[in-house]
Design an enzyme around this catalytic site. Structure first.
Site, PDB file in Angstrom:
ATOM      1  N   ARG A   1      38.368   8.772 -45.629  1.00  0.00           N
ATOM      2  CA  ARG A   1      37.144   8.467 -46.383  1.00  0.00           C
ATOM      3  C   ARG A   1      36.632   9.713 -47.074  1.00  0.00           C
ATOM      4  O   ARG A   1      36.599  10.782 -46.466  1.00  0.00           O
ATOM      5  CB  ARG A   1      36.019   8.018 -45.436  1.00  0.00           C
TER       6      ARG A   1
ATOM      7  N   THR B   1      30.893   9.891 -50.515  1.00  0.00           N
ATOM      8  CA  THR B   1      30.733   8.528 -51.073  1.00  0.00           C
ATOM      9  C   THR B   1      31.218   7.445 -50.112  1.00  0.00           C
ATOM     10  O   THR B   1      30.953   6.268 -50.336  1.00  0.00           O
ATOM     11  CB  THR B   1      31.548   8.389 -52.370  1.00  0.00           C
TER      12      THR B   1
ATOM     13  N   ASP C   1      33.421  10.586 -34.674  1.00  0.00           N
ATOM     14  CA  ASP C   1      34.617  10.580 -35.515  1.00  0.00           C
ATOM     15  C   ASP C   1      35.860  10.320 -34.665  1.00  0.00           C
ATOM     16  O   ASP C   1      36.311  11.177 -33.912  1.00  0.00           O
ATOM     17  CB  ASP C   1      34.739  11.908 -36.263  1.00  0.00           C
TER      18      ASP C   1
ATOM     19  N   ASP D   1      38.975  12.727 -35.217  1.00  0.00           N
ATOM     20  CA  ASP D   1      38.818  14.040 -34.583  1.00  0.00           C
ATOM     21  C   ASP D   1      38.931  13.925 -33.061  1.00  0.00           C
ATOM     22  O   ASP D   1      39.521  14.783 -32.406  1.00  0.00           O
ATOM     23  CB  ASP D   1      37.463  14.652 -34.959  1.00  0.00           C
TER      24      ASP D   1
HETATM   25  O1  PRP Z   1      35.113   1.541 -42.578  1.00  0.00           O
HETATM   26  P1  PRP Z   1      35.117   2.884 -43.232  1.00  0.00           P
HETATM   27  O2  PRP Z   1      33.751   3.248 -43.791  1.00  0.00           O
HETATM   28  O3  PRP Z   1      36.201   3.033 -44.244  1.00  0.00           O
HETATM   29  O4  PRP Z   1      35.323   3.961 -42.089  1.00  0.00           O
HETATM   30  C1  PRP Z   1      36.299   3.845 -41.120  1.00  0.00           C
HETATM   31  C2  PRP Z   1      37.389   4.843 -41.328  1.00  0.00           C
HETATM   32  O5  PRP Z   1      36.905   6.161 -41.126  1.00  0.00           O
HETATM   33  C3  PRP Z   1      37.745   6.846 -40.214  1.00  0.00           C
HETATM   34  O6  PRP Z   1      38.785   7.488 -40.854  1.00  0.00           O
HETATM   35  P2  PRP Z   1      38.624   8.972 -41.435  1.00  0.00           P
HETATM   36  O7  PRP Z   1      38.341   8.960 -42.880  1.00  0.00           O
HETATM   37  O8  PRP Z   1      37.683   9.737 -40.587  1.00  0.00           O
HETATM   38  O9  PRP Z   1      40.095   9.524 -41.289  1.00  0.00           O
HETATM   39  P3  PRP Z   1      40.817  10.028 -39.965  1.00  0.00           P
HETATM   40  O10 PRP Z   1      41.143   8.804 -39.138  1.00  0.00           O
HETATM   41  O11 PRP Z   1      42.012  10.732 -40.473  1.00  0.00           O
HETATM   42  O12 PRP Z   1      39.874  10.940 -39.237  1.00  0.00           O
HETATM   43  C4  PRP Z   1      38.247   5.726 -39.328  1.00  0.00           C
HETATM   44  O13 PRP Z   1      39.393   6.083 -38.606  1.00  0.00           O
HETATM   45  C5  PRP Z   1      38.475   4.603 -40.293  1.00  0.00           C
HETATM   46  O14 PRP Z   1      39.749   4.633 -40.904  1.00  0.00           O
HETATM   47  O1  URA Z   2      31.553   6.029 -36.890  1.00  0.00           O
HETATM   48  C1  URA Z   2      32.560   6.261 -37.595  1.00  0.00           C
HETATM   49  C2  URA Z   2      32.670   5.797 -38.910  1.00  0.00           C
HETATM   50  C3  URA Z   2      33.799   6.076 -39.606  1.00  0.00           C
HETATM   51  N1  URA Z   2      34.784   6.799 -39.044  1.00  0.00           N
HETATM   52  C4  URA Z   2      34.688   7.255 -37.781  1.00  0.00           C
HETATM   53  O2  URA Z   2      35.619   7.908 -37.275  1.00  0.00           O
HETATM   54  N2  URA Z   2      33.571   6.976 -37.090  1.00  0.00           N
HETATM   55 MG    MG Z   3      37.983  10.879 -39.141  1.00  0.00          MG
END
Ligand code: PRP
Ligand code: URA
Ligand code: MG
Length: 208
Positions: free
Chosen positions: A103, A107, A199, A202
């Site tokens: 994400r 935004t 997160d 992470d």
């Molecule tokens: O419903 P959304 O608003 O799209 O948010 C959810 C997304 O955000 C996080 O990914 P992130 O961008 O943190 O990537 P990561 O898993 O690599 O940390 C999570 O693992 C989802 O994929």
């Molecule tokens: O709460 C949240 C939302 C988006 N992505 C995450 O990892 N956690």
């Molecule tokens: Mg993430």
């Protein structure tokens, strides 16, 4: 859209442990996998079986066998990978298709950066894994991609979801099924699910 929020005590207990603020990476990863396993148990309750006769210890016996369903498990990088081993415990022969999406931190737009899907994905049922459904953007983008490649039989397994994300997903893809451990309260101004668990990427990989 079929939405199943699983209220089983084991699911609720494990989810509660994931919410503890100083949880270790190891424990978070273990619990993601365990919830992946429990969600799979529920999400596969409509798999077709066939009755076959085998030779048992006391003679012939009729048994049920899963009818050659072709499945692809689709973890969304990164956090979806944490659920994958638990899912594969029940579906050891499933093929794996990987979709990378992150994400934009400002935004919240989903940014796809990788995909490697199995061939003939149009013949398979896809089980999409992502522990977090916040705005819904990432899961919607993953489903858009699967459908572009002809895959229309899709189940999503998430651990927590915000009502806003569920609504967005239902609007774009009403034909899919969604299995969840919890529908949480809301998304905060930084795009995080409340209470959620922060997160997930992470916490799964020990980054940040
Ligand atoms: O419903 P959304 O608003 O799209 O948010 C959810 C997304 O955000 C996080 O990914 P992130 O961008 O943190 O990537 P990561 O898993 O690599 O940390 C999570 O693992 C989802 O994929
Ligand atoms: O709460 C949240 C939302 C988006 N992505 C995450 O990892 N956690
Ligand atoms: Mg993430």
């Amino acid at each position: 859209m079929k939405i199943v929020e699983i209220k089983h005590p084991l699911v609720r207990h494990k989810l509660g442990l994931m919410r503890i603020c100083d949880i270790s990476t190891k424990r978070f990863r273990e619990l993601s996998s365990e919830l992946g396993s429990l969600l799979t148990y529920v999400a596969t309750d409509d798999l077709e079986v066939e009755i076959v006769t085998i030779k048992g210890w006391c003679g012939l016996v009729k048994i049920a066998r899963i009818k050659g369903k072709k499945i692809t498990v689709v973890p969304i990088l990164r956090a979806g990978l944490g659920m994958m081993n638990g899912v594969l415990e029940h579906l050891p022969s499933a093929r794996i298709s990987i979709i990378g999406i992150y994400r934009n931190e400002i935004t919240f737009e989903p940014i796809p950066y990788f995909h490697k899907l199995v061939s003939n994905i149009n013949e398979r049922m896809a089980m999409v894994l992502d522990p977090m459904l916040a705005t819904g953007g990432s899961i919607i983008a993953a489903i858009d991609l699967l459908k572009k490649f002809g895959c229309n039989n899709i189940k999503v397994l998430s651990i927590v979801a915000a009502p806003e994300g569920i609504e967005a997903l239902e609007e774009k893809h009403p034909d899919i099924e969604l299995y969840l451990a919890s529908i949480d309260q809301k998304i905060n101004k930084n795009g995080y699910i409340i209470p959620g668990f922060g997160d997930a990427g992470d916490k799964t990989f020990g980054t940040k």
